[in-house]
Design a protein around this motif. Structure first.
Motif, PDB file in Angstrom:
ATOM      1  N   VAL A 310      74.058  49.550  18.004  1.00  0.00           N
ATOM      2  CA  VAL A 310      73.170  50.723  18.026  1.00  0.00           C
ATOM      3  C   VAL A 310      73.619  51.772  17.011  1.00  0.00           C
ATOM      4  N   LYS A 311      74.914  51.831  16.737  1.00  0.00           N
ATOM      5  CA  LYS A 311      75.401  52.741  15.695  1.00  0.00           C
ATOM      6  C   LYS A 311      74.859  52.322  14.331  1.00  0.00           C
ATOM      7  N   GLU A 312      74.910  51.006  14.070  1.00  0.00           N
ATOM      8  CA  GLU A 312      74.404  50.494  12.795  1.00  0.00           C
ATOM      9  C   GLU A 312      72.890  50.614  12.716  1.00  0.00           C
ATOM     10  N   VAL A 313      72.201  50.401  13.831  1.00  0.00           N
ATOM     11  CA  VAL A 313      70.744  50.534  13.856  1.00  0.00           C
ATOM     12  C   VAL A 313      70.334  51.957  13.483  1.00  0.00           C
ATOM     13  N   ALA A 314      71.016  52.954  14.048  1.00  0.00           N
ATOM     14  CA  ALA A 314      70.697  54.357  13.744  1.00  0.00           C
ATOM     15  C   ALA A 314      70.817  54.625  12.250  1.00  0.00           C
ATOM     16  N   LEU A 315      71.869  54.076  11.635  1.00  0.00           N
ATOM     17  CA  LEU A 315      72.068  54.287  10.198  1.00  0.00           C
ATOM     18  C   LEU A 315      71.011  53.551   9.386  1.00  0.00           C
ATOM     19  N   GLN A 316      70.712  52.309   9.754  1.00  0.00           N
ATOM     20  CA  GLN A 316      69.761  51.504   8.982  1.00  0.00           C
ATOM     21  C   GLN A 316      68.341  52.065   9.062  1.00  0.00           C
ATOM     22  N   LEU A 317      67.938  52.566  10.224  1.00  0.00           N
ATOM     23  CA  LEU A 317      66.608  53.160  10.353  1.00  0.00           C
ATOM     24  C   LEU A 317      66.471  54.360   9.427  1.00  0.00           C
ATOM     25  N   ARG A 318      67.518  55.159   9.384  1.00  0.00           N
ATOM     26  CA  ARG A 318      67.516  56.348   8.526  1.00  0.00           C
ATOM     27  C   ARG A 318      67.559  55.959   7.052  1.00  0.00           C
ATOM     28  N   LEU A 319      68.447  55.025   6.698  1.00  0.00           N
ATOM     29  CA  LEU A 319      68.594  54.611   5.307  1.00  0.00           C
ATOM     30  C   LEU A 319      67.329  53.935   4.788  1.00  0.00           C
ATOM     31  N   ARG A 320      66.744  53.073   5.585  1.00  0.00           N
ATOM     32  CA  ARG A 320      65.555  52.320   5.167  1.00  0.00           C
ATOM     33  C   ARG A 320      64.256  53.085   5.411  1.00  0.00           C
ATOM     34  N   ASN A 321      64.364  54.222   6.089  1.00  0.00           N
ATOM     35  CA  ASN A 321      63.205  55.046   6.435  1.00  0.00           C
ATOM     36  C   ASN A 321      62.150  54.222   7.184  1.00  0.00           C
ATOM     37  N   ILE A 322      62.611  53.491   8.175  1.00  0.00           N
ATOM     38  CA  ILE A 322      61.703  52.689   8.999  1.00  0.00           C
ATOM     39  C   ILE A 322      61.114  53.576  10.089  1.00  0.00           C
ATOM     40  N   GLY A 323      59.805  53.596  10.178  1.00  0.00           N
ATOM     41  CA  GLY A 323      59.143  54.443  11.162  1.00  0.00           C
ATOM     42  C   GLY A 323      58.185  53.654  12.040  1.00  0.00           C
ATOM     43  N   GLY A 324      57.544  54.348  12.949  1.00  0.00           N
ATOM     44  CA  GLY A 324      56.602  53.714  13.854  1.00  0.00           C
ATOM     45  C   GLY A 324      57.300  53.181  15.098  1.00  0.00           C
ATOM     46  N   ILE A 325      56.778  52.088  15.632  1.00  0.00           N
ATOM     47  CA  ILE A 325      57.336  51.474  16.847  1.00  0.00           C
ATOM     48  C   ILE A 325      58.481  50.549  16.463  1.00  0.00           C
ATOM     49  N   ILE A 326      59.605  50.690  17.163  1.00  0.00           N
ATOM     50  CA  ILE A 326      60.789  49.874  16.883  1.00  0.00           C
ATOM     51  C   ILE A 326      61.277  49.288  18.212  1.00  0.00           C
ATOM     52  N   VAL A 327      61.519  47.989  18.211  1.00  0.00           N
ATOM     53  CA  VAL A 327      62.025  47.298  19.406  1.00  0.00           C
ATOM     54  C   VAL A 327      63.362  46.651  19.050  1.00  0.00           C
ATOM     55  N   ILE A 328      64.395  46.993  19.819  1.00  0.00           N
ATOM     56  CA  ILE A 328      65.739  46.471  19.570  1.00  0.00           C
ATOM     57  C   ILE A 328      66.116  45.552  20.722  1.00  0.00           C
ATOM     58  N   ASP A 329      66.385  44.295  20.401  1.00  0.00           N
ATOM     59  CA  ASP A 329      66.770  43.304  21.406  1.00  0.00           C
ATOM     60  C   ASP A 329      68.296  43.218  21.432  1.00  0.00           C
ATOM     61  N   ILE A 330      68.917  44.038  22.281  1.00  0.00           N
ATOM     62  CA  ILE A 330      70.372  44.011  22.381  1.00  0.00           C
ATOM     63  C   ILE A 330      70.807  42.840  23.266  1.00  0.00           C
ATOM     64  N   ILE A 331      72.103  42.553  23.258  1.00  0.00           N
ATOM     65  CA  ILE A 331      72.621  41.471  24.096  1.00  0.00           C
ATOM     66  C   ILE A 331      72.609  41.942  25.548  1.00  0.00           C
ATOM     67  N   ASP A 332      72.131  41.088  26.432  1.00  0.00           N
ATOM     68  CA  ASP A 332      71.965  41.465  27.838  1.00  0.00           C
ATOM     69  C   ASP A 332      73.303  41.816  28.488  1.00  0.00           C
ATOM     70  N   MET A 333      73.326  42.945  29.180  1.00  0.00           N
ATOM     71  CA  MET A 333      74.538  43.415  29.869  1.00  0.00           C
ATOM     72  C   MET A 333      74.314  43.377  31.379  1.00  0.00           C
ATOM     73  N   LYS A 334      75.254  42.830  32.108  1.00  0.00           N
ATOM     74  CA  LYS A 334      75.126  42.716  33.561  1.00  0.00           C
ATOM     75  C   LYS A 334      75.311  44.056  34.249  1.00  0.00           C
ATOM     76  N   ARG A 335      76.230  44.864  33.723  1.00  0.00           N
ATOM     77  CA  ARG A 335      76.574  46.116  34.413  1.00  0.00           C
ATOM     78  C   ARG A 335      75.635  47.260  33.999  1.00  0.00           C
ATOM     79  N   GLN A 336      75.048  47.895  34.993  1.00  0.00           N
ATOM     80  CA  GLN A 336      74.156  49.023  34.723  1.00  0.00           C
ATOM     81  C   GLN A 336      74.908  50.150  34.037  1.00  0.00           C
ATOM     82  N   SER A 337      76.177  50.339  34.374  1.00  0.00           N
ATOM     83  CA  SER A 337      76.976  51.399  33.758  1.00  0.00           C
ATOM     84  C   SER A 337      77.110  51.168  32.247  1.00  0.00           C
ATOM     85  N   ASP A 338      77.242  49.917  31.825  1.00  0.00           N
ATOM     86  CA  ASP A 338      77.322  49.599  30.399  1.00  0.00           C
ATOM     87  C   ASP A 338      75.993  49.899  29.711  1.00  0.00           C
TER      88      ASP A 338
END
Length: 469
Positions: A310-338
C-alpha cells in the motif's frame, strides 16, 4: 528534502520532483498539445441533453465540452441553444470524451483558492490543527465580500492577514477583467489561460522542504526568477540554472526512473511485487507475495507484504497520476486487526497526495476500493498509444492457435486433390509450429503438398494461402 528538476526543450517542458533520490512526481507539458485544464472560456451552448443531465458547449476546441446540469450557476430554464456561458475546464478531454466544464469558477493561488460567486469558506484537509483552522476562517471572514468564496491551501497555514489580503485583491481584479472580456468579446473565446508548467510548479510545489529548483533553460530560468521574485521572494536562492553538457535528467538519474512508469510489474523491498493494469474506466492493482525474503510466520509475511504494497501503491498512483476508480487486490489477511492496520496506514500515507482521495475499508474478499481525483489523463496514457500490433489488448493469438486456425482455413479452401502445392506464408514465430509431423498430417488430409514460407514482415496474426503452379 525534495529537489525539483525542470527540462525545457523546443518541444516540451518536463518537471521531476525527487525525494531521497526517488522520483515521486512527474509532469509533462507539450507545446503541440496544450494543457487546457483551468482555462476559462466564453462558450456557446450547442445542445441540452436532459437524459444525460448535461449541456454541451462549444469552447473552440476540437470536441465540445460537457457541462453537468449540477455545475450550472444560471437556472436551467435560462440555458438555451446558442446562449453564451462563462465556463472553466475542470477535466481535460480524455479519449473520445470532450472536456468536462464547470461554471463554479476557481482560481488557485499560493495560499488560497478564490471562488467568485460562492459564499463558501473552507480550509485544506492537510491543515489539521483545530485552532489554526478557526484562525484562518476568521481571517477570511473579515476579508470576505459578497460573492467571495475561499479555500485556504496547505501553504496558507501560519500566514497572516496581509498575505491573504494581497492574493484576494489580485484575484478580484483578475476576475473582474475576465468578466469584462466576456461582455466585450462577441464570439467564443479564451478569457483566461492558467499558468504554464514551470510557474505552476513554483506555485504548487516550491515549499520550505524543497532544497533546489534547477532549470536547464536560461530563458525559463530568468522568467522563473522574475515570477518567484513577485510571489515568493524568500525562495529566490533556491532557483538554479543547470549548465552541464550532460542532459539534466540523465545527470541526476531521472530518465531511467521515467522509463519505469510504463512497467506493469513493480517490485517491493522484501520480494513481493505489484501488477498495475490501467484501463479506461478503472485501474486494477494486484499484490503478490513473490519470494518474500524475511523470516516470520505466514500471517506476519502477508501483513508486511501488504504494508509495503500500500505504501508503493500510494506512490505509484501519485507518480503515474492514475485517477478514477481504483481496486487493489491485497493478499488476504485472517486477522481483522491486521486489516485495520493496513487500512489506517494506507489512509494516512495518501494524505500527502494533492489529489482528492476516498478509500473504503478492506472488504471480506481482501479488496481496497478507492477513488482518486482525475483532472488530467494519466502519465501512462499521455506518453503512450494503443499498440498497433495487438490493438491495445496486450495479447496476440498464440503460435499454436494460429497454426490450427490456418489448418482449418486450408481444409476449408482446398476441397479437391491436385498436382499444385498449397503455398502458406506466415510470421517466422508461427512457422515454427509447422513441423514435419504437423505438415504431413495436413498434406494427408488435402492430398496436396504443403510449402511453408516465413516472412518477418507479416503480422503475427496474418497469413497468406495460395495454390502454387
Amino acid at each position: 528534502m525534495k529537489e525539483i528538476f525542470a527540462n525545457c526543450t523546443e518541444d516540451e517542458r518536463r518537471v521531476a520532483i525527487i525525494e531521497d533520490g526517488r522520483l515521486t512526481d512527474f509532469f509533462v507539458e507539450r507545446f503541440a498539445e496544450e494543457n487546457v485544464v483551468g482555462n476559462i472560456y466564453k462558450g456557446k451552448v450547442t445542445s441540452i441533453l436532459n437524459g444525460l443531465q448535461a449541456v454541451f458547449v462549444n469552447i473552440g476546441l476540437s470536441k465540445n465540452g460537457y457541462l453537468p446540469i449540477d455545475e450550472l450557476v444560471a437556472a436551467k430554464a435560462d440555458v438555451t441553444n446558442g446562449k453564451h456561458l462563462i465556463v472553466q475546464i475542470d477535466k481535460a478531454p480524455l479519449g473520445t470524451k470532450g472536456a468536462k466544464l464547470t461554471q463554479n469558477i476557481s482560481l488557485p493561488g499560493r495560499y488560497l483558492v478564490y471562488m467568485p460567486g460562492s459564499e463558501h469558506i473552507g480550509v485544506s484537509k492537510h491543515i489539521t490543527d483545530k485552532n489554526e483552522r478557526l484562525r484562518l476562517k476568521s481571517i477570511l471572514e473579515s476579508l470576505k465580500e459578497k460573492g467571495d468564496g475561499f479555500i485556504v491551501r496547505s501553504e496558507g497555514a501560519g500566514k497572516d492577514k496581509a498575505c491573504f489580503k494581497k492574493e484576494i485583491r489580485y484575484f478580484r481584479n483578475l476576475y473582474m477583467n475576465i468578466k469584462k472580456k466576456f461582455n466585450k468579446n462577441q464570439s467564443i473565446s479564451l478569457l483566461h489561460r492558467d499558468l504554464g508548467l514551470i510557474f505552476k510548479t513554483v506555485r504548487d510545489h516550491l515549499t520550505d522542504d524543497v532544497n533546489i529548483l534547477m532549470i536547464d533553460s536560461p530563458e525559463e530560468y530568468h522568467a522563473t526568477l522574475e515570477f518567484v521574485d513577485v510571489i515568493l521572494p524568500k525562495f529566490k536562492n533556491k532557483i538554479r540554472l543547470y549548465k552541464g553538457k550532460t542532459p539534466i535528467f540523465d545527470m541526476y538519474k531521472i530518465e531511467s526512473q521515467i522509463e519505469n512508469i510504463r512497467k506493469q510489474k513493480i517490485g517491493l523491498p522484501s520480494g513481493g511485487y505489484l501488477i498495475i493494469q490501467e484501463a479506461e474506466s478503472l485501474c486494477a492493482i494486484d499484490v503478490n507475495s513473490g519470494k518474500f525474503t524475511k523470516a516470520g510466520s505466514m500471517d506476519e509475511i502477508i501483513f508486511r507484504t501488504n504494508m509495503e504494497a500500500v505504501k508503493e501503491v500510494a506512490l505509484q498512483l501519485r507518480l503515474r497520476n492514475i485517477g478514477g476508480i481504483i481496486v487493489i487486490d491485497i493478499i488476504d489477511m485472517k486477522r481483522q486487526s491486521d486489516r485495520n492496520k493496513v487500512y489506517r496506514y494506507f489512509s494516512e500515507i495518501v494524505k500527502s497526495d494533492k489529489a482528492k482521495i476516498e478509500i473504503l475499508p478492506i472488504t471480506k474478499l481482501g479488496l481496497i476500493e478507492m477513488t482518486r481525483q482525475r483532472k488530467f489523463e494519466s502519465i501512462g496514457n499521455f506518453l503512450t498509444e494503443p499498440c498497433p500490433y495487438c490493438c491495445g489488448s496486450g495479447n496476440v493469438l498464440s503460435r499454436q492457435t494460429m497454426a490450427l486456425k490456418i489448418k482449418k482455413e486450408v481444409l476449408k479452401l482446398v476441397t479437391r486433390t491436385g498436382e499444385h502445392p498449397v503455398m502458406i506464408t506466415v510470421n517466422p514465430e508461427v512457422c515454427e509450429q509447422f513441423d514435419e509431423k504437423f505438415r504431413k498430417n495436413l498434406e494427408t488430409k488435402i492430398h496436396r503438398k504443403i510449402v511453408i514460407t516465413s516472412d518477418s514482415g507479416i503480422h503475427r496474426e496474418d497469413y497468406r494461402i495460395s495454390i502454387g503452379s
